[in-house]
Enzyme design. Sequence first.
Site, PDB file in Angstrom:
ATOM      1  N   GLY A 135      -4.000 -10.780   5.548  1.00 17.50           N
ATOM      2  CA  GLY A 135      -3.795 -10.064   4.283  1.00 17.50           C
ATOM      3  C   GLY A 135      -4.959  -9.174   3.899  1.00 17.50           C
ATOM      4  N   ALA A 136      -5.706  -8.690   4.889  1.00 16.82           N
ATOM      5  CA  ALA A 136      -6.880  -7.864   4.594  1.00 16.82           C
ATOM      6  C   ALA A 136      -6.648  -6.400   4.965  1.00 16.82           C
ATOM      7  CB  ALA A 136      -8.093  -8.421   5.325  1.00 16.82           C
ATOM      8  N   GLY A 137      -5.433  -6.070   5.384  1.00 13.15           N
ATOM      9  CA  GLY A 137      -5.146  -4.685   5.772  1.00 13.15           C
ATOM     10  C   GLY A 137      -5.575  -4.376   7.196  1.00 13.15           C
ATOM     11  N   ALA A 190       1.056  -7.856  12.520  1.00  7.72           N
ATOM     12  CA  ALA A 190       1.504  -7.013  13.636  1.00  7.72           C
ATOM     13  C   ALA A 190       0.896  -7.514  14.947  1.00  7.72           C
ATOM     14  CB  ALA A 190       1.107  -5.563  13.393  1.00  7.72           C
ATOM     15  N   ALA A 191      -0.400  -7.833  14.917  1.00  9.19           N
ATOM     16  CA  ALA A 191      -1.077  -8.316  16.123  1.00  9.19           C
ATOM     17  C   ALA A 191      -0.490  -9.653  16.560  1.00  9.19           C
ATOM     18  CB  ALA A 191      -2.573  -8.441  15.862  1.00  9.19           C
ATOM     19  N   ASP A 245       1.641  -0.369  12.114  1.00  9.05           N
ATOM     20  CA  ASP A 245       0.787  -1.489  12.533  1.00  9.05           C
ATOM     21  C   ASP A 245       1.189  -2.016  13.907  1.00  9.05           C
ATOM     22  OD1 ASP A 245      -0.171  -1.202   9.986  1.00  9.05           O
ATOM     23  OD2 ASP A 245       0.008  -3.309   9.430  1.00  9.05           O
TER      24      ASP A 245
HETATM   25  O1  PMV Z   1      -1.727  -3.812   4.673  1.00  4.68           O
HETATM   26  P1  PMV Z   1      -1.315  -3.450   6.049  1.00  4.68           P
HETATM   27  O2  PMV Z   1      -2.386  -3.531   7.065  1.00  4.68           O
HETATM   28  O3  PMV Z   1      -0.093  -4.203   6.509  1.00  4.68           O
HETATM   29  O4  PMV Z   1      -0.900  -1.902   6.052  1.00  4.68           O
HETATM   30  C1  PMV Z   1       0.214  -1.492   5.329  1.00  4.68           C
HETATM   31  C2  PMV Z   1       0.403  -0.017   5.442  1.00  4.68           C
HETATM   32  C3  PMV Z   1       1.473   0.533   4.495  1.00  4.68           C
HETATM   33  O5  PMV Z   1       1.536   1.922   4.750  1.00  4.68           O
HETATM   34  C4  PMV Z   1       1.085   0.316   3.047  1.00  4.68           C
HETATM   35  C5  PMV Z   1       2.834  -0.096   4.742  1.00  4.68           C
HETATM   36  C6  PMV Z   1       3.501   0.291   6.046  1.00  4.68           C
HETATM   37  O6  PMV Z   1       4.454  -0.391   6.416  1.00  4.68           O
HETATM   38  O7  PMV Z   1       3.101   1.286   6.675  1.00  4.68           O
END
Ligand code: PMV
Length: 291
Positions: free
Chosen positions: A87-89, A94-95, A132
């Site tokens: 949950g840190a972006g 995905a990984a 991702d």
């Molecule tokens: O928070 P993350 O690493 O899952 O990135 C999300 C990116 C968004 O553009 C906000 C959502 C998406 O599905 O692309």
Amino acid sequence: METRQGDACGKVILFGEHSVVYGYPAIAVPLKNLRITVIAEESDKDLIEEESPEKKEKVQQSLNTARQMLGISQKFRIKLISKIPIGAGLGSSAALNVALLRALKQGITVEKTAEVAYEMEKIYHGTPSGIDTAVSAYEKPIFFIKGQKPEFIAVKPLNIVIANTGDRVPTKKVVAEVREKREKEPEKYDRIMAKMGEISENARKHLEKGNINEIGLLMSQNQKLLEQIGVSSPELDNLISIALENGALGAKLSGAGKGGCIVAIAKDRESAERIKEGLKKHAKETSAEII
Ligand code: PMV
């Protein structure tokens, strides 16, 4: 009973998060040092070795989707070894999906991996753009438009610094909030998203040429737009200010926002280390990477 292993990397979005959901281009790069390994041991029933019941359930659903799409009937005992914060972006889910597929089906193509991982990602994120899973599967810098095959970018070596606020906000929640706001004010939001898309187009050229000052400028412009759609936070803003005060050429939040990480660009390795040092006592985790 046979044991198989799969491995995949995390990612950071340099440009275009959120607007990518609405069809505008975005740019993401792999974080090759930040990895997850999935160990799948053949078993007579599925067993996910995870403490959190919620995560256990999600991994089970991922496994079911993968098995169905790949035509596998075997059951597995699944173990995850991850260095990617959740949950840190940084693309942890995905990984996880990519690594799980590689463990289940040895020799799976990257195209098939990206396709199936995208379906699995819906379990975590509802309506993901696919950026991702694509960057994790291909493990290359990508210029990405939803629904299209990613284009690879020959990025000139880039020093980046990542810092994590430590706040975890689910991507699904933030994406849903942006969708609601966009429905109320479609013109305003579409104008902002279109500008984010233009920034990605522009940034691509500069990344290929290694124009770090321009890249930094565009990152900071992207951040201003992310603030306008309400996905930044005081903690993210604070880390961005600290990065800039310590010499970053530009900085922005990365991923869904409201928490998670910032990414900053540095002039060189030395500067990256200085920025990292400056951020250290204010962030949960920091790292300096060369892309
Ligand atoms: O928070 P993350 O690493 O899952 O990135 C999300 C990116 C968004 O553009 C906000 C959502 C998406 O599905 O692309």
